[in-house]
Design an enzyme around this catalytic site. Structure first.
Site, PDB file in Angstrom:
ATOM      1  N   ALA A  24       0.816  -1.215   0.000  1.00  0.00           N
ATOM      2  CA  ALA A  24       0.000   0.000   0.000  1.00  0.00           C
ATOM      3  C   ALA A  24       0.845   1.259   0.000  1.00  0.00           C
ATOM      4  CB  ALA A  24      -0.928   0.004   1.214  1.00  0.00           C
ATOM      5  N   GLU A  44       4.001   2.391  -6.889  1.00  0.00           N
ATOM      6  CA  GLU A  44       4.432   1.635  -8.059  1.00  0.00           C
ATOM      7  C   GLU A  44       4.440   2.469  -9.346  1.00  0.00           C
ATOM      8  OE1 GLU A  44       2.417  -1.294  -5.232  1.00  0.00           O
ATOM      9  OE2 GLU A  44       2.045   0.719  -6.011  1.00  0.00           O
ATOM     10  N   ASP A  81      21.997  36.545 -26.762  1.00  0.00           N
ATOM     11  CA  ASP A  81      22.589  37.404 -27.769  1.00  0.00           C
ATOM     12  C   ASP A  81      21.471  38.116 -28.531  1.00  0.00           C
ATOM     13  OD1 ASP A  81      21.617  35.220 -29.069  1.00  0.00           O
ATOM     14  OD2 ASP A  81      23.470  34.674 -30.083  1.00  0.00           O
ATOM     15  N   GLU A 111      -5.020   3.368   1.753  1.00  0.00           N
ATOM     16  CA  GLU A 111      -4.863   1.913   1.679  1.00  0.00           C
ATOM     17  C   GLU A 111      -4.319   1.328   2.978  1.00  0.00           C
ATOM     18  OE1 GLU A 111      -2.334   1.526  -1.649  1.00  0.00           O
ATOM     19  OE2 GLU A 111      -3.798   2.259  -3.088  1.00  0.00           O
TER      20      GLU A 111
END
Length: 897
Positions: A285, A289, A331, A680
């Site tokens: 959890a 990933e 420039d 989670e």
């Protein structure tokens, strides 16, 4: 190709070298060139050998975070839940394949974009000079090279004028090396032979005609490239920060997993194997990933978007660095201006003779060459002078090329008593250059058809005329001559013929781009070799020197190279620190490098533009080197991180905008996935604290990761930069991606809110079936040890579906809240990600096969209202939080989102 002669080509005379290679002073014929191209192949390096695809895929499957998940899958199998183990390994494989594909696509994109800017060279074919791509060169081709050109193949000098070579690519020595056409007595190394120009070296000064004798893989440069092909670049700042984030988050995941394992055994009495499964759930959890594939996608999309807006990224690390650029040293010619020089005005008593001598002191043709010289030739043609015809009538004998120290160019002509010069002479020297420098070398001026001595009043008159032209933004050149008794160039005792004023108008959109820089807190400094008044006039026309109303006491500061030379490093840093609108004129290349180093010493993040070979040191020293694609030399492009295909300053602002957008998108993606990780984890810690069943299983967490983390997170990464991205100040170089503000919002606000909603949904489902907290605690052991009745299992599966749905729906609101308040509507990718997320959840709880696999049951219709409330909850809570912060700290305190 090897030289088809018994003697080394460096030991042959120019005539013998041409004969040995079957060429002539007129170059090759088209048919012969095509035959040789078919035989020898294109003049390009063999494709670099890349790391094998299988090993690159292995890299994506064996990094620190992936190894952790491989271990978690193995522990799940050992714990007796092989399906969970295979599911975790499936996540690793899917993420690895995605990251590999994005990396592969990004590499292909960069390779394709690099081909957008092929090097072109001037080649003699059948007696005509033409421009060809460098890969069309063959042995025997005759080239024209001048200062700033990169040598495209191994060449033998045939004719040379004040030629010197920068061979540092092969020798490591930066000092220019003299080169000529004389044959050598014995063979030398190509980089040391005084009549050879190895491929990849650069013409530092002068010009030459050179004969190609080796192309492609047979060149010295190919051997150097072969040796350096396997050298890997050091990781960028972004890669270092992402690696730090992975280690930090993984450390948190392992710590929480260990705590959950011990607490499950000691506090709840869960068997070791069951407790191991729950600890695996905690670890899975907390592992983001989708982090690495999303970062890869964000960079790849930014590169593609910048390419569509004419900015070619040569190094991916430059995309992130662009986001914190605080100073742009630019420039003037071709970047701020259109590089479309035209003759606007002349000053002198004999306009035709002035334009004739100006056109004869040029190396360009009417349509090919330096814009300043082509403008002189076109201006002469409009005034009845045919430059090509005049060059044939008055052939050139010698040349002293222009260089940045003298600021002059001189040629010696066989004059043959041309009647347009009323005094008899056999040879005539024509010189052109900067008015101040050239005037110092003049002793007379041409006035009313007579050479008159230049006294102080006349010199003042010339200076006044120069200043009048310069204040209009004209680039002013002085033209002088010297009738000669001997065929020798001497840049003294010259006769001033007059002045020519050339105008290069500002590019469309540059004024708006300068204004955008000022609003974004980015200092813009003009660094040019032009005259100070000319540079100041152009700077005012584009708004670079517009002074804000509150800063009227701060006068405009135009600093010449001579003034800069008198400043100490400490004085220069003080000037740069307290002045924001500066123009540096008449700057030498080493002074431009000094300027970049001084800005960096003040802690500024510096972007530098350049097009010449002399700009390469400043481009390399800058945090972001930006080269010109059209007018830039190959050396400048090689030294740069970004190449502007259209040479337009406005494109730089667009690139900075995308750099800032990349940083914002990665931050928002991190906020989004870390928030879901908290939600989670909440069911497992609630189980330990309240001694109730876990609201989610590990498989369900994996479903969240693949459905809610990955897809909308990719959509967030694909969001274009928001409209207000250029309104804030540049971020600090050392500002971390994962800071305290982001962690607080992720863990203590959005994550905590999602976790509460998930557990409320879980409890609401049990309550709808008549079971409160006390009853749920009583049935928890039966559910935990798999002794529950089918009816209890059905309620548990419904409650898990509602808890999972609460997280999914809350994630939709969190994703929308993470987008930022200035966006009008979600990006298409984000809408697709959210739609797929909701479809996936409906399939998981409503499709019997998936519902059984993930231990969920269809949600009762009377509970869908709860899920619908979870969508706007994060948005509403975020608005309340922002309003409260504004009330307490003022409106300047803005949210990350």
């Amino acid at each position: 190709m090897a030289v088809p002669a018994a003697q080394p080509i460096s030991c042959l005379s120019p005539e013998q070298a041409l004969l040995a290679l079957g060429s002539s002073p007129a170059g090759l014929g088209s048919l012969e060139a095509n035959l040789r191209l078919a035989h020898f192949g294109p003049n390009c390096l063999p494709p670099q050998r890349h790391r094998p695809l299988i090993l690159r895929l292995g890299d994506q499957l064996t990094h620190f975070m992936a190894l952790l998940l491989w271990a978690a899958g193995a522990m799940a199998i050992v714990a007796g839940t092989p399906s969970l183990g295979w599911a975790i390994w499936g996540v690793v494989l899917i993420n690895g394949l995605f990251s590999f594909w994005q990396d592969f696509q990004a590499e292909r994109t960069l390779a394709a974009l690099t081909a957008v800017l092929p090097q072109h060279v001037r080649v003699w074919r059948q007696g005509l000079m033409t421009q060809l791509p460098s890969d069309a060169l063959v042995p025997g081709d005759l080239l024209e090279l001048e200062a700033g050109d990169q040598v495209p193949a191994d060449c033998r000098v045939i004719e040379a004028s004040a030629l010197s070579l920068n061979a540092s690519l092969l020798t490591g020595e930066a000092l220019p090396l003299a080169r000529g056409s004389a044959a050598l007595a014995q063979q030398r190394n190509p980089s040391e032979a005084a009549n050879l120009l190895p491929a990849g070296t650069c013409v530092a000064a002068g010009r030459c005609q050179a004969l190609v004798y080796a192309t492609g893989a047979e060149t010295e440069f190919a051997q150097v490239a072969h040796l350096s092909a396997g050298i890997e670049r050091s990781p960028s700042t972004l890669e270092v920060q992402v690696g730090r984030i992975v280690r930090t988050v993984t450390g948190i995941a392992l710590s929480l997993g260990a705590i959950a394992f011990l607490a499950g055994i000691t506090l709840v009495g869960v068997p070791p194997l069951e407790s191991l499964v729950f600890s695996i759930g905690i670890i899975v959890a907390n592992v983001p990933e989708g982090l690495l594939p999303t970062v890869t996608l964000v960079l790849a999309l930014a590169v593609k978007r910048m390419a569509r807006e004419r900015a070619l990224v040569r190094r991916l690390s430059a995309v992130e660095t662009l986001g914190c650029v605080s100073v742009i040293c630019t420039d003037k010619t071709g970047t701020l201006t259109a590089n479309a020089m035209t003759l606007q005005d002349t000053w002198g008593s004999d306009r035709p003779l002035l334009l004739l001598m100006a056109s004869l002191c040029c190396n360009a043709s009417l349509n090919v060459g330096d814009p300043t010289e082509t403008a002189l030739l076109q201006g002469a043609q409009r005034n009845g002078i045919d430059p090509d015809q005049e060059r044939q009538r008055l052939p050139r004998l010698q040349e002293l090329p222009f260089d940045s120290a003298r600021r002059l160019m001189s040629v010696l002509l066989h004059w043959q008593n041309d009647r347009r010069w009323p005094l008899p002479c056999t040879w005539m020297q024509c010189s052109k250059g900067a008015p101040v420098e050239l005037l110092e070398r003049c002793s007379h001026w041409w006035h009313a058809g007579v050479m008159t001595p230049l006294t102080a009043p006349e010199r003042d008159l010339v200076h006044a005329a120069n200043n009048v032209m310069a204040r209009q933004g004209y680039r002013v050149l002085a033209i002088a001559c010297r009738p000669c008794d001997q065929p020798q160039i001497e840049e003294q005792q010259l006769v001033l013929m007059g002045l020519v004023g050339l105008y290069d108008p500002p590019r469309p959109g540059v004024h708006q781009a300068i204004t955008a820089c000022h609003k974004a807190g980015i200092k813009v400094t003009m660094v040019t070799g032009d005259y100070g008044l000319t540079a100041e006039a152009i700077a005012r026309q584009i708004g670079l020197l517009d002074t804000p109303a509150h800063a009227q006491h701060d006068p405009v500061r135009v600093i010449n190279g001579s003034d800069l030379a008198r400043l100490s490093d400490a004085q220069l840093r003080q000037l740069l620190k307290f002045r924001s609108r500066l123009v540096f004129a008449r700057m030498a290349p080493e002074q431009k490098l000094r300027l970049v180093k001084s800005y960096k010493a003040l802690g500024e993040v510096v972007a530098v533009t350049g097009d010449g070979v002399n700009d390469a040191p400043a481009l390399r020293a800058a945090d972001v080197g930006i080269a010109m694609g059209r007018s830039g030399t190959d050396v400048a492009r090689e030294a740069a991180d970004i190449v502007l295909v259209d040479d337009n300053f406005a494109t730089i602002i667009s690139a900075v905008r995308h750099g800032r957008g990349v940083y914002q998108n990665i931050r928002r993606f991190l906020l989004y996935i870390l928030a879901s990780n908290v939600a989670e984890v909440a069911p497992f810690f609630t189980m330990l604290v309240l001694r109730i069943p876990a609201a989610l299983t590990v498989l369900q967490i994996l479903a969240v990761d693949l459905g809610t983390d990955l897809l909308p997170a990719l959509g967030l990464g694909a969001e274009p930069p928001e409209t207000t991205v250029m309104e804030g100040l540049p971020r600090r170089r050392d500002q971390p991606l994962l800071d305290r503000q982001l962690l607080e919002q992720a863990y203590l606000f959005f994550g905590l809110l999602e976790g509460i909603l998930a557990m409320l949904g879980y409890g609401l489902t049990w309550w709808s079936h008549g079971l409160g907290l006390a009853q749920l605690q009583l049935v928890a052991p039966d559910l935990l040890h798999h002794r529950a009745t089918a009816a209890l299992l059905m309620i548990q599966h419904q409650a898990s579906a509602v808890a999972l749905g609460s997280i999914v729906c809350a994630q939709v609101g969190t994703a929308l809240a993470c987008r930022g308040r200035s966006r009008r509507r979600p990006h298409l990718f984000l809408l697709i990600g959210i739609s797929l997320e909701l479809v996936a959840f409906c399939a998981l709880q409503g499709w019997p096969v998936l519902a059984q696999t993930f231990q969920m049951a269809p949600i009762p219709s009377q509970l869908w209202w709860w899920l619908l409330l979870c969508i706007p909850a994060p948005l509403l809570a975020d608005q309340i939080r922002i309003a409260w912060r504004s009330y307490r700290h003022g409106p300047s305190q803005r949210s990350l989102a």
